[in-house]
Design a protein around this motif. Structure first.
Motif, PDB file in Angstrom:
ATOM      1  N   VAL A 129       0.811  -1.009  -0.231  1.00 20.11           N
ATOM      2  CA  VAL A 129      -0.148   0.014  -0.046  1.00 20.11           C
ATOM      3  C   VAL A 129       0.820   1.171  -0.003  1.00 20.11           C
ATOM      4  CG1 VAL A 129      -1.716   1.406   1.356  1.00 20.11           C
ATOM      5  CG2 VAL A 129      -1.816  -1.031   1.151  1.00 20.11           C
ATOM      6  N   ARG A 130       2.037   1.237   0.653  1.00 18.51           N
ATOM      7  CA  ARG A 130       2.758   2.559   0.649  1.00 18.51           C
ATOM      8  C   ARG A 130       3.517   2.657  -0.567  1.00 18.51           C
ATOM      9  NH1 ARG A 130       6.543   2.235   6.214  1.00 18.51           N
ATOM     10  NH2 ARG A 130       5.039   2.823   7.625  1.00 18.51           N
ATOM     11  N   CYS A 131       3.824   1.485  -1.286  1.00 21.61           N
ATOM     12  CA  CYS A 131       4.437   1.639  -2.610  1.00 21.61           C
ATOM     13  C   CYS A 131       3.186   2.176  -3.567  1.00 21.61           C
ATOM     14  CB  CYS A 131       4.736   0.178  -3.532  1.00 21.61           C
ATOM     15  SG  CYS A 131       5.926  -0.521  -2.257  1.00 21.61           S
ATOM     16  N   ALA A 132       2.097   1.792  -3.487  1.00 23.81           N
ATOM     17  CA  ALA A 132       1.135   2.520  -4.458  1.00 23.81           C
ATOM     18  C   ALA A 132       0.670   3.890  -4.052  1.00 23.81           C
ATOM     19  CB  ALA A 132      -0.071   1.644  -4.248  1.00 23.81           C
ATOM     20  N   MET A 133       0.846   4.157  -2.932  1.00 25.74           N
ATOM     21  CA  MET A 133       0.445   5.458  -2.250  1.00 25.74           C
ATOM     22  C   MET A 133       1.710   6.635  -2.494  1.00 25.74           C
ATOM     23  SD  MET A 133      -2.663   5.751  -1.679  1.00 25.74           S
ATOM     24  CE  MET A 133      -2.458   7.379  -0.972  1.00 25.74           C
ATOM     25  N   LEU A 134       2.813   6.154  -2.656  1.00 26.04           N
ATOM     26  CA  LEU A 134       3.982   7.059  -2.880  1.00 26.04           C
ATOM     27  C   LEU A 134       3.763   8.203  -3.667  1.00 26.04           C
ATOM     28  CD1 LEU A 134       6.726   7.623  -1.979  1.00 26.04           C
ATOM     29  CD2 LEU A 134       7.764   6.413  -3.922  1.00 26.04           C
TER      30      LEU A 134
END
Length: 148
Positions: A129-134
């Protein structure tokens, strides 16, 4: 006719890889209202986002960076989806995308998200999720910097 889950998953994977490998939104904006650099310390993803606003609309978004297919494809799809939108529409899309990657089933069916729905599967992997939200987090900071 409903698409089998395996076929749908393969289609989504193809969309993600297409954006990862060949984004038309990679690069820099010579004229920009904001530039934000962000990193994801958990996996090493990095992005530099340039934003240009004109007349209350997102005129252009460009990005550079490195990292996993999820982070880079998310940035590409975000830029494609948001160019031309008003700042209000952009805020709504940001909120809806957050719903999507946090597992909201209604968001996964929301056609306004377009190709972004290919990233719905990251909800099953919280670290992703952190990757997608960066890029989206960078966009929110860029909008603040630009005074939107």
């Amino acid at each position: 006719m409903a698409m089998p889950n395996a076929a749908l998953g393969a289609l989504y994977q193809e969309v993600i890889l297409k954006h990862y490998r060949d984004s038309s939104h990679r690069g820099e904006l010579a004229e920009r209202d904001a530039e934000i650099q962000m990193n994801n310390p958990t996996c090493g993803d990095a992005i530099v986002l340039h934003l240009r606003l004109r007349g209350g609309r997102v005129d252009a978004i460009r990005f550079s960076g490195h990292g996993c297919a999820i982070s880079q494809a998310s940035a590409s799809m975000m830029a494609k989806q948001l160019e031309g939108k008003t700042t209000e529409e952009s805020g709504e899309l940001i909120a809806r995308f957050k719903d999507l990657v946090h597992g909201d089933a209604d968001a996964a069916r929301d056609k306004r998200l377009g190709e972004l729905r290919a990233l719905a599967g990251v909800a099953k992997f919280p670290v992703r999720v952190r990757c997608a939200m960066l890029a989206w987090n960078a966009l929110e900071e860029a909008a603040k910097q630009a005074g939107a």
